[in-house]
Design an enzyme around this catalytic site. Structure first.
Site, PDB file in Angstrom:
ATOM      1  N   ASP A   1       0.733  -1.197   0.010  1.00 48.58           N
ATOM      2  CA  ASP A   1      -0.017  -0.017  -0.030  1.00 48.58           C
ATOM      3  C   ASP A   1       0.810   1.033  -0.210  1.00 48.58           C
ATOM      4  OD1 ASP A   1      -2.775   1.462   0.395  1.00 48.58           O
ATOM      5  OD2 ASP A   1      -1.548   2.134   2.221  1.00 48.58           O
TER       6      ASP A   1
ATOM      7  N   GLU B   1      -0.886  -5.043  -5.027  1.00 46.62           N
ATOM      8  CA  GLU B   1      -0.094  -4.408  -3.827  1.00 46.62           C
ATOM      9  C   GLU B   1       0.928  -5.287  -3.150  1.00 46.62           C
ATOM     10  OE1 GLU B   1      -2.908  -0.796  -2.462  1.00 46.62           O
ATOM     11  OE2 GLU B   1      -2.947  -2.606  -1.217  1.00 46.62           O
TER      12      GLU B   1
END
Length: 240
Positions: A53, A124
């Site tokens: 992230d 991610e």
């Protein structure tokens, strides 16, 4: 231990990303990045997704800083929020066929509504695995930049910045001194189907447009986009 068949799968994905098989990749991390929690409660991508992230935001930030030096911080933040949204990350993952390499239980795989966040999280996690392999973005930006660059160009040319509910609200407040109202109905029977929900948007009590989507939020965004484009188009026609 990574089995030979799995190793070959991972190498195939790496080649799809345009990276060399002999790149300094920590293969055990990449394997973990493509293992869903439904397949293993302990060895899955959740921790890598947490790191990823931050990595995806860094990659997007670097590209925006280098490409658009005259943008304000506010513009950077607005564009980046769209670049790193689940919807766009899932599209990038889908373009490389991530679902073919993601280890997931059959029950989770059958959940169509969870496909988008699942793919976004996997991307991610893969970004985290590549970043942690070198502690740089050298294995990431060569293939991710083109996706972000194309999308950033589209966003900058879009007056609504792809948030049509907010744009429509601003437009109707300025032009009609009122807020749009939405009415949503479940019109599809297939869970996760593109037309599962139908939203109507009304301005001053009049139906302006409708839109369909797999969720209430998506249907409202589709309706808002149609209404925004219709109202802006009619305003331009009058002005001309």
């Amino acid at each position: 231990m990574i089995y030979p068949g799995r190793q070959k799968q991972l190498e195939t994905l790496i080649q799809k990303l345009g990276l060399a098989k002999n790149a300094a990749i920590k293969w055990h991390l990449l394997d973990l990045a493509l293992t869903h929690a439904s397949a293993s409660a302990k060895a899955n991508y959740e921790q890598l997704e947490f790191v990823g992230d931050a990595v995806v935001r860094l990659a997007a930030s670097e590209l925006l800083f280098e490409t658009y030096p005259d943008c304000t911080v506010g513009e950077f933040a607005a564009i980046r929020s769209i670049l790193v949204s689940d919807r766009n990350l899932a599209k990038i993952a889908e373009s490389y066929g991530f679902d073919r390499y993601l280890i997931v239980s059959s029950s989770a795989a059958s959940d169509k509504t969870g496909a988008e966040p699942r793919l976004a999280d996997a991307l991610e996690a893969v970004l985290a695995a590549l970043y942690l392999s070198t502690k740089t973005l050298e294995l990431i930006r060569p293939w991710l930049d083109s996706h972000f660059q194309r999308l950033a160009t589209e966003i900058r040319s879009d007056p609504a910045r792809q948030n049509y509910k907010a744009a429509l609200q601003e437009l109707t407040q300025g032009k009609y001194k009122t807020l749009p109202k939405y009415s949503v109905q479940e019109t599809g029977t297939v869970q996760g189907g593109e037309d599962r929900f139908t939203a109507e948007v009304l301005v001053q009590g009049k139906l302006v447009a409708e839109g369909k989507g797999r969720s209430i939020k998506a249907a409202e965004q589709a309706a808002a986009q149609a209404a925004f484009n219709k109202l802006v188009g009619s305003q331009l026609t009058v002005d001309c």
